[in-house]
Design an enzyme around this catalytic site. Structure first.
Site, PDB file in Angstrom:
ATOM      1  N   PHE A 236       0.948  -1.299  -0.005  1.00  0.00           N
ATOM      2  CA  PHE A 236      -0.032  -0.001  -0.157  1.00  0.00           C
ATOM      3  C   PHE A 236       0.835   1.288  -0.160  1.00  0.00           C
ATOM      4  CE2 PHE A 236      -2.063  -3.221   2.837  1.00  0.00           C
ATOM      5  CZ  PHE A 236      -2.539  -3.938   2.014  1.00  0.00           C
ATOM      6  N   ASP A 238       2.374   4.393   0.669  1.00  0.00           N
ATOM      7  CA  ASP A 238       2.067   5.550   1.307  1.00  0.00           C
ATOM      8  C   ASP A 238       3.331   6.365   1.579  1.00  0.00           C
ATOM      9  OD1 ASP A 238       3.593   3.879   3.125  1.00  0.00           O
ATOM     10  OD2 ASP A 238       2.024   3.872   4.854  1.00  0.00           O
ATOM     11  N   ASP A 312       3.773  -5.731   3.758  1.00  0.00           N
ATOM     12  CA  ASP A 312       3.351  -4.545   4.151  1.00  0.00           C
ATOM     13  C   ASP A 312       2.875  -4.430   5.387  1.00  0.00           C
ATOM     14  OD1 ASP A 312       1.157  -2.008   4.471  1.00  0.00           O
ATOM     15  OD2 ASP A 312       2.199  -1.503   2.488  1.00  0.00           O
TER      16      ASP A 312
END
Length: 339
Positions: A236, A238, A312
């Site tokens: 993810f 970020d 992750d």
């Protein structure tokens, strides 16, 4: 308009063209070795993740699924303008910062009798009502209240059009993780985390992928986690995991990018450097995963079930736990609704 490249293909395309962010082969090997040593621990399973959020309701209720939808729809941009001015929410004697302020605020609202997980309510609530739900304990409010209000009411309206709950909405995709992400992105505009890079449409779909991963975690906790195609999901993208990848030597920033971030330069959403940080993070984790699978096959003679989501789920808390050691590596700052 051409369809954007999917997140994995986007990551590879960006990593091949990148001018300021580079995947380092030695570091990829090092992280794969580190994960190899952890492969039999709870830290590399979906269940390891389930323990990480004590604020979520018990997974047995469909209310928990709506809670996940509310939280993931507003899961973006928690970093403070000044390190000393963190938004804080105290719940049951514990004070939270960052993403956990959102979780604490939603759970606190439920205890106060606010029907915050009911799409009939949150699709029509006004900004002031959401402001009360997300209220901070100090002078620093949660950032981007109006944007959070906009995406939450929009998401609620979509759920009402599809059976009135997140469960009824997501069930249209069967039990296929890829179809779930595609459904979310197609139906809910705020989840369309896309950009243009070197003339190509690319995608990251960070929040859509987290929503599916959280759904997977909840269903697994119920003993119903037989969702196929979880391998289709990427990490993810970020601002926390890239920092961990740089710290571990698997990613490298150019001197000019390092200097810009150290100087506190804000990167706008879609800025070439911001796209390179996110895209190279995706591709870096894909290479770590492939290398880990190879190590397990060569050394243990068996397949490895660790996917990018689980990597992750390990790296994000790792970054939080080691934030003091990583303080010399600047986090990139982008104010947007995507992460």
């Amino acid at each position: 308009m051409e369809k954007p490249l999917l997140p994995r293909e986007s990551g590879q395309f960006i990593a091949e063209q990148s001018r300021d962010v580079f995947v380092e082969d030695e570091g990829v090997q090092k992280v794969a070795e580190m994960l190899y040593g952890l492969q039999h621990s709870d830290e590399l399973t979906a269940s390891g993740w389930k323990k990480a959020n004590p604020l979520a309701p018990a997974p047995t209720s469909d209310q928990a699924l709506n809670w996940v939808f509310v939280v993931d729809t507003m899961n973006f941009s928690f970093w403070p303008e000044e390190e000393t001015q963190q938004c804080e929410v105290t719940y049951k004697g514990t004070t939270y910062t960052g993403y956990m302020t959102l979780c604490a605020a939603i759970t606190r609202a439920m205890e106060e009798g606010v029907p915050i997980t009911d799409p009939k309510y949150f699709s029509q609530m006004n900004v002031e009502e959401l402001g009360r739900v997300l209220r901070s304990d100090n002078e620093t409010p949660m950032p981007m209240l109006r944007e959070r209000h906009q995406v939450l009411t929009e998401g609620g309206r979509v759920l009402l059009e599809h059976g009135g709950s997140f469960r009824s909405f997501i069930s249209q995709a069967g039990n296929d993780a890829q179809k779930m992400v595609e459904l979310i992105v197609q139906k809910i505009p705020s989840y369309r985390d896309e950009a243009t890079y070197e003339g190509k449409r690319i995608s990251f779909y960070k929040r859509a992928q987290i929503l599916v991963a959280d759904y997977w975690g909840l269903m697994a906790a119920r003993g119903q986690g037989d969702i196929i195609n979880m391998d289709w999901l990427t990490m993810f993208a970020d601002y926390r995991v890239p920092q961990a990848l740089v710290y571990l030597g698997a990613l490298r920033y150019s001197d000019t990018l390092m200097q810009a971030l150290t100087n506190g330069e804000l990167l706008s959403s879609g800025d070439r450097r911001e796209v390179e940080i996110r895209g190279c993070s995706i591709w870096c984790v894909e290479l770590i995963k492939d290398r880990l699978h190879k190590l397990v096959q060569e050394r243990d003679g068996q397949p490895c079930s660790v996917n990018s989501v689980i990597i992750d789920f390990y790296l994000w808390p790792y970054a939080k736990q080691h934030h003091k050691e990583m303080a010399h590596i600047p986090i990139h700052h982008t104010r947007c609704i995507y992460y």
